[in-house]
Design a protein around this motif. Structure first.
Motif, PDB file in Angstrom:
ATOM      1  N   ALA A 308       0.840  -1.202   0.000  1.00 26.47           N
ATOM      2  CA  ALA A 308       0.000   0.000   0.000  1.00 26.47           C
ATOM      3  C   ALA A 308       0.873   1.249   0.000  1.00 26.47           C
ATOM      4  CB  ALA A 308      -0.928  -0.008   1.217  1.00 26.47           C
ATOM      5  N   MET A 309       1.948   1.212   0.782  1.00 30.04           N
ATOM      6  CA  MET A 309       2.874   2.353   0.797  1.00 30.04           C
ATOM      7  C   MET A 309       3.573   2.495  -0.546  1.00 30.04           C
ATOM      8  SD  MET A 309       6.369   3.117   1.003  1.00 30.04           S
ATOM      9  CE  MET A 309       7.260   1.869   1.912  1.00 30.04           C
ATOM     10  N   TRP A 310       3.981   1.377  -1.143  1.00 22.93           N
ATOM     11  CA  TRP A 310       4.627   1.434  -2.463  1.00 22.93           C
ATOM     12  C   TRP A 310       3.715   2.140  -3.467  1.00 22.93           C
ATOM     13  CZ3 TRP A 310       6.900  -4.153  -3.560  1.00 22.93           C
ATOM     14  CH2 TRP A 310       7.846  -4.462  -2.564  1.00 22.93           C
ATOM     15  N   LEU A 311       2.457   1.705  -3.517  1.00 22.93           N
ATOM     16  CA  LEU A 311       1.511   2.275  -4.474  1.00 22.93           C
ATOM     17  C   LEU A 311       1.266   3.756  -4.185  1.00 22.93           C
ATOM     18  CD1 LEU A 311      -0.944  -0.742  -4.606  1.00 22.93           C
ATOM     19  CD2 LEU A 311       0.388   0.120  -6.537  1.00 22.93           C
ATOM     20  N   ARG A 312       1.190   4.097  -2.903  1.00 27.32           N
ATOM     21  CA  ARG A 312       0.980   5.497  -2.536  1.00 27.32           C
ATOM     22  C   ARG A 312       2.138   6.372  -3.018  1.00 27.32           C
ATOM     23  NH1 ARG A 312       0.108   4.524   2.336  1.00 27.32           N
ATOM     24  NH2 ARG A 312       2.121   5.020   3.301  1.00 27.32           N
ATOM     25  N   ARG A 349      -4.231  -4.060 -14.810  1.00 21.71           N
ATOM     26  CA  ARG A 349      -5.437  -3.254 -14.628  1.00 21.71           C
ATOM     27  C   ARG A 349      -5.677  -2.982 -13.138  1.00 21.71           C
ATOM     28  NH1 ARG A 349      -9.045  -6.527 -16.597  1.00 21.71           N
ATOM     29  NH2 ARG A 349      -9.300  -5.598 -18.676  1.00 21.71           N
ATOM     30  N   TYR A 350      -5.467  -4.004 -12.330  1.00 21.42           N
ATOM     31  CA  TYR A 350      -5.668  -3.861 -10.882  1.00 21.42           C
ATOM     32  C   TYR A 350      -4.714  -2.813 -10.299  1.00 21.42           C
ATOM     33  CZ  TYR A 350      -5.553  -4.980  -5.907  1.00 21.42           C
ATOM     34  OH  TYR A 350      -5.578  -4.893  -4.527  1.00 21.42           O
ATOM     35  N   ILE A 351      -3.454  -2.862 -10.705  1.00 18.67           N
ATOM     36  CA  ILE A 351      -2.477  -1.892 -10.214  1.00 18.67           C
ATOM     37  C   ILE A 351      -2.871  -0.483 -10.654  1.00 18.67           C
ATOM     38  CG2 ILE A 351      -0.082  -1.107 -10.406  1.00 18.67           C
ATOM     39  CD1 ILE A 351      -0.393  -3.510  -8.584  1.00 18.67           C
ATOM     40  N   ARG A 352      -3.324  -0.366 -11.904  1.00 18.60           N
ATOM     41  CA  ARG A 352      -3.768   0.947 -12.391  1.00 18.60           C
ATOM     42  C   ARG A 352      -4.910   1.485 -11.539  1.00 18.60           C
ATOM     43  NH1 ARG A 352      -7.762   3.183 -15.488  1.00 18.60           N
ATOM     44  NH2 ARG A 352      -7.120   5.047 -16.678  1.00 18.60           N
ATOM     45  N   GLN A 353      -5.868   0.638 -11.231  1.00 19.25           N
ATOM     46  CA  GLN A 353      -7.006   1.064 -10.424  1.00 19.25           C
ATOM     47  C   GLN A 353      -6.561   1.512  -9.032  1.00 19.25           C
ATOM     48  OE1 GLN A 353      -9.402  -2.483 -10.672  1.00 19.25           O
ATOM     49  NE2 GLN A 353     -10.462  -1.807 -12.542  1.00 19.25           N
ATOM     50  N   ARG A 354      -5.606   0.791  -8.455  1.00 23.50           N
ATOM     51  CA  ARG A 354      -5.104   1.162  -7.133  1.00 23.50           C
ATOM     52  C   ARG A 354      -4.396   2.521  -7.174  1.00 23.50           C
ATOM     53  NH1 ARG A 354      -4.345  -2.804  -3.071  1.00 23.50           N
ATOM     54  NH2 ARG A 354      -3.491  -1.020  -1.916  1.00 23.50           N
ATOM     55  N   LEU A 355      -3.652   2.790  -8.241  1.00 24.01           N
ATOM     56  CA  LEU A 355      -2.953   4.067  -8.360  1.00 24.01           C
ATOM     57  C   LEU A 355      -3.945   5.217  -8.511  1.00 24.01           C
ATOM     58  CD1 LEU A 355       0.000   3.129 -10.745  1.00 24.01           C
ATOM     59  CD2 LEU A 355       0.126   3.567  -8.290  1.00 24.01           C
ATOM     60  N   ILE A 356      -4.985   5.012  -9.317  1.00 25.36           N
ATOM     61  CA  ILE A 356      -5.996   6.057  -9.504  1.00 25.36           C
ATOM     62  C   ILE A 356      -6.746   6.304  -8.195  1.00 25.36           C
ATOM     63  CG2 ILE A 356      -8.147   6.623 -10.704  1.00 25.36           C
ATOM     64  CD1 ILE A 356      -6.997   5.092 -13.119  1.00 25.36           C
ATOM     65  N   GLY A 357      -6.911   5.232  -7.407  1.00 29.62           N
ATOM     66  CA  GLY A 357      -7.526   5.398  -6.091  1.00 29.62           C
ATOM     67  C   GLY A 357      -6.703   6.301  -5.191  1.00 29.62           C
ATOM     68  N   GLU A 358      -5.410   6.325  -5.398  1.00 29.28           N
ATOM     69  CA  GLU A 358      -4.525   7.204  -4.631  1.00 29.28           C
ATOM     70  C   GLU A 358      -4.486   8.607  -5.206  1.00 29.28           C
ATOM     71  OE1 GLU A 358      -2.958   6.560  -1.870  1.00 29.28           O
ATOM     72  OE2 GLU A 358      -3.350   4.404  -1.731  1.00 29.28           O
ATOM     73  N   SER A 359      -4.642   8.735  -6.538  1.00 26.01           N
ATOM     74  CA  SER A 359      -4.579  10.048  -7.189  1.00 26.01           C
ATOM     75  C   SER A 359      -5.426  10.017  -8.450  1.00 26.01           C
ATOM     76  CB  SER A 359      -3.131  10.407  -7.535  1.00 26.01           C
ATOM     77  OG  SER A 359      -3.078  11.602  -8.298  1.00 26.01           O
ATOM     78  N   THR A 360      -6.592  10.652  -8.413  1.00 26.61           N
ATOM     79  CA  THR A 360      -7.486  10.657  -9.577  1.00 26.61           C
ATOM     80  C   THR A 360      -6.873  11.402 -10.763  1.00 26.61           C
ATOM     81  OG1 THR A 360      -8.605  12.625  -8.689  1.00 26.61           O
ATOM     82  CG2 THR A 360      -9.558  10.478  -8.156  1.00 26.61           C
ATOM     83  N   ALA A 361      -5.868  12.230 -10.498  1.00 27.44           N
ATOM     84  CA  ALA A 361      -5.217  12.958 -11.595  1.00 27.44           C
ATOM     85  C   ALA A 361      -4.522  12.015 -12.561  1.00 27.44           C
ATOM     86  CB  ALA A 361      -4.205  13.956 -11.024  1.00 27.44           C
ATOM     87  N   ILE A 366      -2.509   7.044 -17.358  1.00 33.10           N
ATOM     88  CA  ILE A 366      -2.015   5.675 -17.213  1.00 33.10           C
ATOM     89  C   ILE A 366      -2.761   4.726 -18.141  1.00 33.10           C
ATOM     90  CG2 ILE A 366      -1.576   3.768 -15.637  1.00 33.10           C
ATOM     91  CD1 ILE A 366      -1.683   5.657 -13.328  1.00 33.10           C
ATOM     92  N   THR A 367      -2.017   3.980 -18.933  1.00 32.31           N
ATOM     93  CA  THR A 367      -2.568   2.852 -19.687  1.00 32.31           C
ATOM     94  C   THR A 367      -2.109   1.573 -19.001  1.00 32.31           C
ATOM     95  OG1 THR A 367      -0.645   2.805 -21.135  1.00 32.31           O
ATOM     96  CG2 THR A 367      -2.524   4.113 -21.866  1.00 32.31           C
ATOM     97  N   PHE A 368      -2.603   0.447 -19.468  1.00 30.71           N
ATOM     98  CA  PHE A 368      -2.144  -0.830 -18.917  1.00 30.71           C
ATOM     99  C   PHE A 368      -2.068  -1.868 -20.021  1.00 30.71           C
ATOM    100  CE2 PHE A 368      -6.754  -0.976 -18.577  1.00 30.71           C
ATOM    101  CZ  PHE A 368      -7.075  -2.272 -18.944  1.00 30.71           C
ATOM    102  N   SER A 369      -1.188  -2.831 -19.848  1.00 26.37           N
ATOM    103  CA  SER A 369      -1.023  -3.912 -20.817  1.00 26.37           C
ATOM    104  C   SER A 369      -0.437  -5.119 -20.095  1.00 26.37           C
ATOM    105  CB  SER A 369      -0.105  -3.483 -21.972  1.00 26.37           C
ATOM    106  OG  SER A 369       1.176  -3.106 -21.487  1.00 26.37           O
TER     107      SER A 369
END
Length: 411
Positions: A308-312, A349-361, A366-369
């Motif tokens: 969680a800290m890494w993603l933040r 996709r999951y990682i992308r969603q977690r990052l957007i949860g931390e920062s909607t900007a 961000i794309t994902f593949s």
């Protein structure tokens, strides 16, 4: 490189200067080609070591009269695929060092310490690399190089191919624990130096940063021994030098040691520096461990607790510098191609969603593949510590100007 250190590298005795002339006089003639047949590991190591040192012995009679021994320091050997030290690379360097001491009296192995960089004639490097990451037990290519410290020229290079028979590719503790693989420009230049033909200059980037290598290795040895306070002091000291300041081995070491000591705030700041380094260098690879066949993180808090800290920190740093990036998922070489392509895409996709949860900007940035196992680094398919680098997520920095119409794969 400091002036004092440079003077140390060039301070050769009269006998050493004579021996250097003898050692390099025959460089124009290529050495006998190394065998390409896969040999038992011990035999391959012995063959490569003997060939390496024989290339430097052009004047044995004069050497005997002078009674001189040529000092050698060994910068710990690595797995060139994963850019890490493993049980197998430890075995390689131990056997090379033991053979030099037992069979080659003209050479003296010196501890890998800063003071000895100014005393030794040669710097010994070595790598192991699988001939194919598509075959779990593919033969391994061993490469060794002796670089003359005074001139920066590779005085000898040798290679051999070893069979993978009972070799343990498990990374050592530090390399298992690192959140981000250590393959930075210094490690890449180490690998290039080890592959440099006899008579050519070693990679200048590697030599420019060699001054920090003994301290970094000492810190890593302390970490592997569980001496985290001492390791942190060593990593921090190395990071304060020009040669060690921007090395991933140092940044990872400060983060890991701080984490082991329970210094949460220091660890978070250290991880932020790792993220900033990755963004500045256009790519950040992070070892997220997922449960098998799932997009859920491994449930053991000891492993996934920091995620969680890494993603933040990834979200915060990415937002601050307004980068665009592609989140790329990877899997190990287990199961079908279609299954792993789908799984790697779902995890990205999951990682992308977690990052957007931390920062909607970050939503429009961000794309994902998913790459499945097509870009494996290790390729063992063991699904354990050996192939942890294959089960990674990469954050590839891309040009935002190429996305005027929005972000593909955004949902």
């Amino acid at each position: 490189m400091t002036t004092a250190f440079a003077r140390g590298l060039h301070a050769l005795s009269l006998s050493g200067a004579v021996l250097l002339a003898l050692g390099l006089a025959g460089c124009a003639a290529p050495p006998a080609p190394s065998s390409t047949a896969a040999l038992p590991f011990e035999q391959a190591v012995a063959q490569a070591t003997d060939e390496l040192l024989m290339q430097t012995q052009k004047g044995p009679a004069l050497l005997a009269r002078l009674g001189a021994r040529r000092g050698v320091v060994l910068d710990p050997m690595i797995d060139a695929d994963g850019a890490q030290q493993t049980v197998a690379t430890q075995r390689l360097q131990d056997q090379v060092g033991e053979r030099i001491q037992a069979k080659h009296d003209a050479f003296e192995m010196l501890p890998f310490r800063s003071a000895n960089l100014g005393k030794a004639r040669y710097l010994l490097t070595g790598t192991m690399k699988r001939l194919s990451t598509d075959e779990p037990h593919s033969p391994l290519k061993i490469e060794l190089a002796l670089t003359e410290l005074g001139s920066g020229i590779v005085a000898a290079h040798a290679a051999a191919v070893a069979r993978d028979e009972g070799l343990d590719a498990t990374p050592l503790r530090y390399d298992q624990d690192t959140p981000v693989p250590n393959k930075d420009p210094v490690i890449e230049s180490y690998i290039r130096t080890t592959a440099t033909p006899t008579g050519q200059h070693a990679d200048p980037y590697y030599l420019a940063h060699i001054a920090a290598a003994p301290a970094i290795q000492e810190a890593t040895t302390l970490y592997n021994a569980g001496r985290y306070e001492d390791a942190l002091a060593q990593y921090s000291g190395a990071g304060e030098t020009p040669a060690g300041e921007q090395q991933l081995r140092v940044l990872n070491g400060i983060y890991l040691s701080s984490t082991k000591l329970g210094r949460t705030s220091d660890a978070e700041q250290a991880f932020g520096r790792i993220v900033a380094y990755g963004i500045a260098n256009q790519q950040l690879k992070v070892k997220f461990l997922f449960s098998p066949g799932s997009t859920e993180f491994w449930p053991e808090p000891k492993i996934s607790g920091p995620y969680a800290m890494w993603l933040r920190e990834i979200a915060r740093r990415s937002t601050e510098v307004r980068v665009c990036m592609d989140v790329v998922g990877h899997t190990s070489h287990t199961g079908s191609v279609a299954y792993n392509d789908s799984l790697s895409l779902q995890r990205a996709r999951y990682i992308r969603q977690r990052l957007i949860g931390e920062s909607t900007a970050l939503n429009a940035r961000i794309t994902f593949s998913g790459k499945g196992f097509r870009e494996n680094i290790i390729g063992s398919g063991t699904d354990d510590a050996v192939d942890a680098l294959d089960r990674r997520v990469e954050f590839r920095i891309v040009d935002c100007a190429e996305r005027p119409g929005g972000v593909a794969n955004a949902g």
